[in-house]
Scaffold this motif. Structure first.
Motif, PDB file in Angstrom:
ATOM      1  N   UNK A   1      -5.015   9.212   6.689  1.00 12.13           N
ATOM      2  CA  UNK A   1      -5.945   8.641   5.735  1.00 12.13           C
ATOM      3  C   UNK A   1      -5.973   7.138   5.942  1.00 12.13           C
ATOM      4  N   UNK A   2      -7.149   6.557   5.871  1.00 14.05           N
ATOM      5  CA  UNK A   2      -7.239   5.106   5.999  1.00 14.05           C
ATOM      6  C   UNK A   2      -7.042   4.459   4.636  1.00 14.05           C
ATOM      7  N   UNK A   3      -7.587   3.286   4.457  1.00 18.77           N
ATOM      8  CA  UNK A   3      -7.421   2.534   3.214  1.00 18.77           C
ATOM      9  C   UNK A   3      -7.703   3.402   1.990  1.00 18.77           C
ATOM     10  N   UNK A   4      -6.935   3.211   0.939  1.00 17.25           N
ATOM     11  CA  UNK A   4      -7.105   3.986  -0.289  1.00 17.25           C
ATOM     12  C   UNK A   4      -7.913   3.188  -1.294  1.00 17.25           C
ATOM     13  N   UNK A   5      -8.861   3.867  -1.927  1.00 11.03           N
ATOM     14  CA  UNK A   5      -9.634   3.270  -3.011  1.00 11.03           C
ATOM     15  C   UNK A   5      -8.814   3.462  -4.286  1.00 11.03           C
ATOM     16  N   UNK A   6      -8.236   2.408  -4.799  1.00  7.16           N
ATOM     17  CA  UNK A   6      -7.340   2.518  -5.953  1.00  7.16           C
ATOM     18  C   UNK A   6      -8.084   2.692  -7.269  1.00  7.16           C
ATOM     19  N   UNK A   7      -9.408   2.492  -7.261  1.00  7.91           N
ATOM     20  CA  UNK A   7     -10.226   2.634  -8.472  1.00  7.91           C
ATOM     21  C   UNK A   7     -10.871   4.028  -8.491  1.00  7.91           C
ATOM     22  N   UNK A   8     -10.051   5.069  -8.370  1.00 10.88           N
ATOM     23  CA  UNK A   8     -10.581   6.419  -8.233  1.00 10.88           C
ATOM     24  C   UNK A   8      -9.833   7.336  -9.186  1.00 10.88           C
ATOM     25  N   UNK A   9     -10.367   7.548 -10.360  1.00 10.22           N
ATOM     26  CA  UNK A   9      -9.712   8.287 -11.428  1.00 10.22           C
ATOM     27  C   UNK A   9      -9.272   9.699 -11.017  1.00 10.22           C
ATOM     28  N   UNK A  10     -10.083  10.397 -10.235  1.00  9.31           N
ATOM     29  CA  UNK A  10      -9.784  11.780  -9.857  1.00  9.31           C
ATOM     30  C   UNK A  10      -9.060  11.904  -8.523  1.00  9.31           C
ATOM     31  N   UNK A  11      -8.649  10.810  -7.937  1.00  7.70           N
ATOM     32  CA  UNK A  11      -7.897  10.844  -6.681  1.00  7.70           C
ATOM     33  C   UNK A  11      -8.815  10.916  -5.474  1.00  7.70           C
ATOM     34  N   UNK A  12      -8.496  10.132  -4.479  1.00  6.14           N
ATOM     35  CA  UNK A  12      -9.336  10.027  -3.284  1.00  6.14           C
ATOM     36  C   UNK A  12      -9.389  11.327  -2.500  1.00  6.14           C
ATOM     37  N   UNK A  13      -8.313  12.080  -2.447  1.00  3.92           N
ATOM     38  CA  UNK A  13      -8.297  13.303  -1.658  1.00  3.92           C
ATOM     39  C   UNK A  13      -8.032  13.036  -0.187  1.00  3.92           C
ATOM     40  N   UNK A  14      -8.296  14.059   0.598  1.00  3.02           N
ATOM     41  CA  UNK A  14      -8.036  14.008   2.045  1.00  3.02           C
ATOM     42  C   UNK A  14      -9.315  13.666   2.804  1.00  3.02           C
ATOM     43  N   UNK A  15      -9.141  13.267   4.077  1.00  2.00           N
ATOM     44  CA  UNK A  15     -10.301  13.056   4.934  1.00  2.00           C
ATOM     45  C   UNK A  15     -11.197  14.289   4.873  1.00  2.00           C
ATOM     46  N   UNK A  17     -12.859  16.269   6.678  1.00  2.00           N
ATOM     47  CA  UNK A  17     -13.090  16.716   8.052  1.00  2.00           C
ATOM     48  C   UNK A  17     -14.027  17.920   8.128  1.00  2.00           C
ATOM     49  N   UNK A  18     -14.002  18.798   7.136  1.00  2.00           N
ATOM     50  CA  UNK A  18     -14.826  20.007   7.179  1.00  2.00           C
ATOM     51  C   UNK A  18     -16.320  19.673   7.211  1.00  2.00           C
ATOM     52  N   UNK A  19     -16.715  18.560   6.592  1.00  2.00           N
ATOM     53  CA  UNK A  19     -18.132  18.202   6.513  1.00  2.00           C
ATOM     54  C   UNK A  19     -18.443  16.893   7.239  1.00  2.00           C
ATOM     55  N   UNK A  20     -17.496  16.395   8.023  1.00  3.32           N
ATOM     56  CA  UNK A  20     -17.660  15.087   8.676  1.00  3.32           C
ATOM     57  C   UNK A  20     -18.923  14.998   9.516  1.00  3.32           C
ATOM     58  N   UNK A  21     -19.330  16.096  10.135  1.00  2.45           N
ATOM     59  CA  UNK A  21     -20.510  16.046  10.993  1.00  2.45           C
ATOM     60  C   UNK A  21     -21.804  15.844  10.203  1.00  2.45           C
ATOM     61  N   UNK A  22     -21.733  15.968   8.875  1.00  6.40           N
ATOM     62  CA  UNK A  22     -22.909  15.769   8.016  1.00  6.40           C
ATOM     63  C   UNK A  22     -22.890  14.424   7.297  1.00  6.40           C
ATOM     64  N   UNK A  23     -21.988  13.532   7.708  1.00  2.35           N
ATOM     65  CA  UNK A  23     -21.842  12.217   7.087  1.00  2.35           C
ATOM     66  C   UNK A  23     -21.910  11.129   8.144  1.00  2.35           C
ATOM     67  N   UNK A  24     -22.461   9.987   7.774  1.00  2.00           N
ATOM     68  CA  UNK A  24     -22.353   8.766   8.559  1.00  2.00           C
ATOM     69  C   UNK A  24     -21.259   7.969   7.875  1.00  2.00           C
ATOM     70  N   UNK A  25     -20.160   7.687   8.567  1.00  2.00           N
ATOM     71  CA  UNK A  25     -19.029   6.995   7.962  1.00  2.00           C
ATOM     72  C   UNK A  25     -17.990   7.978   7.438  1.00  2.00           C
TER      73      UNK A  25
END
Length: 137
Positions: A1-15, A17-25
């Motif tokens: 996991x790269x940098x963590x967003x600390x302002x995330x009430x429900x938790x950032x979660x994991x990369x 990867x399952x849907x990465x091909x449908x995202x830019x970034x």
């Protein structure tokens, strides 16, 4: 996991990867509920957005976004993009082509709630062009 967003009430979660091909970034996925109604916290790094897509259903279906942190964008096909901030709610009916994601320079998180329906599927389409995304302020 790269940098963590600390302002995330429900938790950032994991990369996401399952849907990465449908995202830019880079996006992250934290599944919160799978019983009855599927709910996941989706976090987008700055500049991340998903491709145009359609939540298809023969009856019911669609998606609700509950914006929880940061600032983002939501856009339906052939309509202007809408800026999103914490507390905003977006109801996306079935069969509406759309995309959502972070602003260019800030993190963004939303809860993704799948609306129950019949014969549901997701149709992933083309990426949002860099030109169209880059023109958003």
């Amino acid at each position: 996991m790269s940098e963590i967003n600390t302002d995330n009430f429900f938790g950032q979660g994991e990369d996401n990867t399952a849907y990465a091909k449908y995202f830019v970034g880079q996006s992250y996925l934290n599944i919160l509920n799978t019983e009855g109604v599927f709910i996941a916290n989706v976090t987008f790094e700055p500049g991340c957005r998903n491709n145009w897509h359609i939540h298809q259903a023969s009856e019911g279906g669609g998606q609700i976004l509950l914006c929880t942190s940061g600032c983002g964008w939501y856009q339906e096909w052939e309509k202007p993009a809408r800026a999103l901030k914490p507390g905003d709610v977006v109801h996306i009916p079935a069969d509406v082509k759309h995309w959502h994601g972070a602003t260019k320079d800030g993190w963004f998180s939303h809860l993704s709630v799948e609306i129950p329906g019949e014969d549901k599927s997701n149709e992933w389409l083309e990426p949002v062009s860099d030109e169209d995304y880059g023109s958003l302020d």
